[in-house]
Design a protein around this motif. Structure first.
Motif, mmCIF file in Angstrom:
data_model
loop_
_atom_site.group_PDB
_atom_site.id
_atom_site.type_symbol
_atom_site.label_atom_id
_atom_site.label_comp_id
_atom_site.label_asym_id
_atom_site.label_seq_id
_atom_site.Cartn_x
_atom_site.Cartn_y
_atom_site.Cartn_z
ATOM 1 N N SER A 1 0.830 -1.210 0.000
ATOM 2 C CA SER A 1 0.000 0.000 0.000
ATOM 3 C C SER A 1 0.862 1.255 0.000
ATOM 4 O O SER A 1 0.484 2.276 -0.583
ATOM 5 C CB SER A 1 -0.967 -0.010 1.183
ATOM 6 O OG SER A 1 -0.275 0.027 2.418
ATOM 7 N N LEU A 2 2.022 1.197 0.651
ATOM 8 C CA LEU A 2 2.932 2.338 0.611
ATOM 9 C C LEU A 2 3.450 2.552 -0.812
ATOM 10 O O LEU A 2 3.538 3.686 -1.281
ATOM 11 C CB LEU A 2 4.093 2.112 1.574
ATOM 12 C CG LEU A 2 5.129 3.245 1.665
ATOM 13 C CD1 LEU A 2 4.478 4.556 2.080
ATOM 14 C CD2 LEU A 2 6.243 2.876 2.650
ATOM 15 N N SER A 3 3.760 1.464 -1.502
ATOM 16 C CA SER A 3 4.206 1.573 -2.892
ATOM 17 C C SER A 3 3.114 2.175 -3.769
ATOM 18 O O SER A 3 3.380 3.026 -4.626
ATOM 19 C CB SER A 3 4.596 0.192 -3.428
ATOM 20 O OG SER A 3 5.692 -0.338 -2.721
ATOM 21 N N ALA A 4 1.877 1.755 -3.548
ATOM 22 C CA ALA A 4 0.747 2.277 -4.330
ATOM 23 C C ALA A 4 0.554 3.768 -4.082
ATOM 24 O O ALA A 4 0.200 4.518 -4.991
ATOM 25 C CB ALA A 4 -0.522 1.511 -3.982
ATOM 26 N N LEU A 5 0.799 4.211 -2.840
ATOM 27 C CA LEU A 5 0.670 5.629 -2.518
ATOM 28 C C LEU A 5 1.667 6.448 -3.332
ATOM 29 O O LEU A 5 1.345 7.543 -3.803
ATOM 30 C CB LEU A 5 0.907 5.844 -1.021
ATOM 31 C CG LEU A 5 0.833 7.286 -0.525
ATOM 32 C CD1 LEU A 5 -0.570 7.850 -0.691
ATOM 33 C CD2 LEU A 5 1.274 7.383 0.928
ATOM 34 N N GLY A 6 2.863 5.901 -3.518
ATOM 35 C CA GLY A 6 3.864 6.614 -4.297
ATOM 36 C C GLY A 6 3.436 6.819 -5.725
ATOM 37 O O GLY A 6 3.632 7.893 -6.304
ATOM 38 N N PRO B 1 9.097 1.707 -6.531
ATOM 39 C CA PRO B 1 7.777 2.074 -5.991
ATOM 40 C C PRO B 1 7.764 2.396 -4.509
ATOM 41 O O PRO B 1 7.125 3.368 -4.082
ATOM 42 C CB PRO B 1 6.921 0.847 -6.312
ATOM 43 C CG PRO B 1 7.544 0.258 -7.522
ATOM 44 C CD PRO B 1 9.016 0.463 -7.337
ATOM 45 N N ILE B 2 8.467 1.604 -3.685
ATOM 46 C CA ILE B 2 8.381 1.863 -2.247
ATOM 47 C C ILE B 2 9.152 3.131 -1.861
ATOM 48 O O ILE B 2 8.750 3.853 -0.934
ATOM 49 C CB ILE B 2 8.843 0.646 -1.423
ATOM 50 C CG1 ILE B 2 8.367 0.805 0.038
ATOM 51 C CG2 ILE B 2 10.342 0.449 -1.503
ATOM 52 C CD1 ILE B 2 8.463 -0.446 0.859
ATOM 53 N N GLU B 3 10.219 3.452 -2.558
ATOM 54 C CA GLU B 3 10.890 4.724 -2.303
ATOM 55 C C GLU B 3 9.982 5.886 -2.661
ATOM 56 O O GLU B 3 9.923 6.902 -1.939
ATOM 57 C CB GLU B 3 12.195 4.815 -3.102
ATOM 58 C CG GLU B 3 13.321 3.968 -2.549
ATOM 59 C CD GLU B 3 14.620 4.182 -3.315
ATOM 60 O OE1 GLU B 3 14.608 4.922 -4.330
ATOM 61 O OE2 GLU B 3 15.646 3.613 -2.907
ATOM 62 N N ARG B 4 9.233 5.753 -3.769
ATOM 63 C CA ARG B 4 8.306 6.816 -4.158
ATOM 64 C C ARG B 4 7.182 6.943 -3.129
ATOM 65 O O ARG B 4 6.739 8.047 -2.805
ATOM 66 C CB ARG B 4 7.754 6.544 -5.549
ATOM 67 C CG ARG B 4 8.794 6.693 -6.656
ATOM 68 C CD ARG B 4 8.178 6.698 -8.035
ATOM 69 N NE ARG B 4 7.691 5.386 -8.437
ATOM 70 C CZ ARG B 4 8.450 4.461 -9.033
ATOM 71 N NH1 ARG B 4 9.734 4.707 -9.268
ATOM 72 N NH2 ARG B 4 7.942 3.296 -9.384
ATOM 73 N N GLY B 5 6.711 5.802 -2.604
ATOM 74 C CA GLY B 5 5.701 5.844 -1.555
ATOM 75 C C GLY B 5 6.220 6.496 -0.293
ATOM 76 O O GLY B 5 5.509 7.273 0.364
ATOM 77 N N TYR B 6 7.455 6.198 0.048
ATOM 78 C CA TYR B 6 8.099 6.778 1.237
ATOM 79 C C TYR B 6 8.138 8.300 1.130
ATOM 80 O O TYR B 6 7.735 9.013 2.057
ATOM 81 C CB TYR B 6 9.499 6.184 1.356
ATOM 82 C CG TYR B 6 10.386 6.769 2.425
ATOM 83 C CD1 TYR B 6 10.363 6.273 3.724
ATOM 84 C CD2 TYR B 6 11.280 7.807 2.132
ATOM 85 C CE1 TYR B 6 11.198 6.794 4.707
ATOM 86 C CE2 TYR B 6 12.116 8.334 3.106
ATOM 87 C CZ TYR B 6 12.063 7.817 4.388
ATOM 88 O OH TYR B 6 12.889 8.342 5.347
ATOM 89 N N LEU C 1 5.933 11.162 3.345
ATOM 90 C CA LEU C 1 6.594 12.236 4.083
ATOM 91 C C LEU C 1 6.085 13.598 3.633
ATOM 92 O O LEU C 1 5.820 14.483 4.462
ATOM 93 C CB LEU C 1 8.112 12.163 3.892
ATOM 94 C CG LEU C 1 8.854 11.047 4.629
ATOM 95 C CD1 LEU C 1 10.347 11.119 4.309
ATOM 96 C CD2 LEU C 1 8.639 11.134 6.135
ATOM 97 N N ARG C 2 5.934 13.785 2.333
ATOM 98 C CA ARG C 2 5.439 15.065 1.825
ATOM 99 C C ARG C 2 4.030 15.352 2.334
ATOM 100 O O ARG C 2 3.718 16.469 2.739
ATOM 101 C CB ARG C 2 5.428 15.049 0.294
ATOM 102 C CG ARG C 2 6.810 15.162 -0.343
ATOM 103 C CD ARG C 2 6.695 15.070 -1.857
ATOM 104 N NE ARG C 2 7.958 15.308 -2.529
ATOM 105 C CZ ARG C 2 8.124 15.280 -3.840
ATOM 106 N NH1 ARG C 2 7.076 15.017 -4.615
ATOM 107 N NH2 ARG C 2 9.295 15.509 -4.380
ATOM 108 N N ALA C 3 3.180 14.327 2.310
ATOM 109 C CA ALA C 3 1.806 14.512 2.769
ATOM 110 C C ALA C 3 1.766 14.868 4.248
ATOM 111 O O ALA C 3 1.002 15.735 4.677
ATOM 112 C CB ALA C 3 0.992 13.243 2.502
#
Length: 262
Positions: free
Chosen positions: A220-225, A235-240, A244-246
């Motif tokens: 789900s973190l990857s999908a958020l990215g 994907p998971i770095e982009r989610g991370y 943080l930005r949100a």
């Protein structure tokens, strides 16, 4: 079923707030703890390991309130803990050091030799068990640290940057060990390496400035990215970065944006 529950957890270091009214619960499985430097990861791990006292809030481990000395002592026998830096007597061999930790955990004397052999073998140091710790490479010393943390087959295992100094092959083997341990224990791994979280963890908690910025699965973190246009090489770095930005922009747990907040 929760084996760890913290409510309103507050940790202050002099004038700095390390954790600010954090509510979290963890059950069996492998849980990744992510966040930038100063986010509060080590402070949380130290409180859960009962080596540091919180400034406020409640901490329950394995059903016991660890603010009580008697319960805290009992819980420590069922814990495994690897700090970022752990001390050892330079003259100890690997066998002696891991056995010493087993003694500190009040393991039955008759069970210690087999437990030591088992722990050292699981981290790939069976052929160095009688070597002095001071003669080992940094990566090997880190594996000794993992061995001492798991020697008592803990119900709760707390690992702070456990893969520091491990080479890529050793990290892959360590991930396999984590998945094995998570089948029966609650394992919390604090790390900066998001790929380790994706490969080994069933759940991820992201801390930012002492608060929870995200809680959910690695998927789900990857999908958020992907949804929030995060920055990163996978994907998971982009989610991370998106989480943080949100959190920085809105001050909320970013998992709420995907409907995964607890």
């Amino acid at each position: 079923m929760s084996t760890i529950r913290v409510t309103g957890l507050h940790v202050r270091h002099r004038r700095t707030v390390a954790l600010d009214s954090v509510d979290l619960d963890f059950g069996p499985g492998v849980h990744g703890l992510l966040g930038p430097n100063g986010a509060g990861k080590t402070s949380l791990i130290r409180v859960l390991a009962t080596v540091a006292a919180p400034s406020g809030g409640r901490v329950e481990l394995l059903g016991d309130d660890v603010s009580e000395h008697r319960e805290r002592a009992a819980v420590r026998r069922r814990l495994g803990y690897l700090p970022q830096e752990f001390g050892y007597y330079p003259g100890f061999t690997v066998r002696e050091f891991v056995a010493y930790v087993a003694w500190l955990k009040e393991m039955p004397v008759a069970e210690v030799p087999a437990a030591v052999e088992r722990a050292v073998t699981r981290v790939g140091l069976a052929d160095r068990v009688d070597a002095k710790v001071k003669t080992l490479s940094g990566g090997m010393v880190r594996r000794v640290g993992i061995a001492q943390a798991i020697v008592n087959e803990p119900d709760v295992l707390l690992l702070d940057e456990p893969t520091a100094g491990l080479d890529p092959e050793q990290r892959v083997e360590f991930r396999e060990l984590l998945r094995e341990l998570g089948g029966s224990s609650t394992v919390i791994v604090s790390t900066h390496l998001v790929e380790d979280v994706m490969a080994a963890c069933t759940e991820v908690t992201l801390l930012e400035s002492g608060r929870v910025a995200y809680r959910g699965t690695p998927e789900s973190l990857s999908a958020l990215g992907d949804a929030a246009d995060g920055v990163g090489d996978n994907p998971i770095e982009r989610g991370y970065t998106a989480a943080l930005r949100a959190h920085r922009a809105f001050g909320v747990d970013a998992s709420a944006l995907e409907g995964t907040s607890r």
